[in-house]
Design an enzyme around this catalytic site. Structure first.
Site, PDB file in Angstrom:
ATOM      1  N   ARG A  38       4.059  12.532   3.084  1.00 38.66           N
ATOM      2  CA  ARG A  38       3.376  14.111   2.720  1.00 38.66           C
ATOM      3  C   ARG A  38       3.230  14.730   4.294  1.00 38.66           C
ATOM      4  NH1 ARG A  38       0.537  11.100  -1.045  1.00 38.66           N
ATOM      5  NH2 ARG A  38      -1.266  10.785   0.030  1.00 38.66           N
ATOM      6  N   ASP A  72       3.683  -0.145  -5.043  1.00 39.65           N
ATOM      7  CA  ASP A  72       2.419  -0.304  -5.490  1.00 39.65           C
ATOM      8  C   ASP A  72       1.947  -1.352  -6.514  1.00 39.65           C
ATOM      9  OD1 ASP A  72       1.804   1.448  -3.709  1.00 39.65           O
ATOM     10  OD2 ASP A  72       1.336   3.080  -4.920  1.00 39.65           O
ATOM     11  N   ASP A 102       7.557   4.074  -3.538  1.00 39.78           N
ATOM     12  CA  ASP A 102       6.089   3.721  -3.266  1.00 39.78           C
ATOM     13  C   ASP A 102       5.494   3.383  -4.507  1.00 39.78           C
ATOM     14  OD1 ASP A 102       3.756   3.981  -1.557  1.00 39.78           O
ATOM     15  OD2 ASP A 102       3.099   5.525  -3.237  1.00 39.78           O
TER      16      ASP A 102
END
Length: 164
Positions: free
Chosen positions: A24, A41, A37
């Site tokens: 980000r 995860d 991602d």
């Protein structure tokens, strides 16, 4: 083995937290990156509880061994369902960032517990931590289902134009 487990969980939590922040901040966030991602995860969630379950299964002197391993299985499933609920709701255009124990809270809680206390005598601290996190994940599943139910009904009542 308990100290190694603590460091592995802590390193995992740290690296998992940093990757999204870095993407980000650098403006490098992409749809592929977000997908990757999220996928990693889920793998990390499963690997964490599989690792803990394996430790509790194989380490000497573990109290409540069978129950602890089953609890790790339930924790894995609950963790995946919490994440699935959010992804599915967002796929329907609904917000679902609700619940008492979202992923970050569960993983950080487990990391802190293991770092501060290790597995404890007979693994009971680790077992208690997994039990608490599993309970919180189950509560979060219900909270998210209730939230999405209300949001979906409101969107359905508003009509097809409001959903786009």
């Amino acid at each position: 083995p308990s100290l190694v487990l603590s460091f592995v969980i802590t390193a995992f939590v740290f690296s998992d937290t940093i990757d999204g922040i870095m993407a980000r901040e650098s403006g490098g966030s992409t749809k592929w990156g977000a997908y990757l991602d999220s996928t990693l995860d889920r793998i990390g969630d499963g690997a964490t509880f599989i690792g803990i379950g394996t430790y509790l299964l194989l380490a000497p002197g573990i109290a409540y061994r069978e129950a602890a391993v089953v609890l790790c299985m339930v924790a894995t499933l609950a963790s995946l369902v919490v994440s699935y609920e959010r992804a599915r709701a967002e796929g329907l255009g609904l917000d679902c960032k609700v619940g008492i124990a979202q992923r970050a809270e569960r993983i950080v809680g487990l990391g802190l517990l293991s770092l501060l206390f290790g597995a404890g005598p007979g693994g009971v601290f680790l077992e208690a931590g997994v039990a608490i996190l599993t309970l919180l994940a189950l509560i979060t599943i219900v909270q998210r289902a209730v939230h999405v139910h209300g949001a979906a009904n409101a969107a359905d009542l508003a009509g097809p134009d409001a959903r786009q």
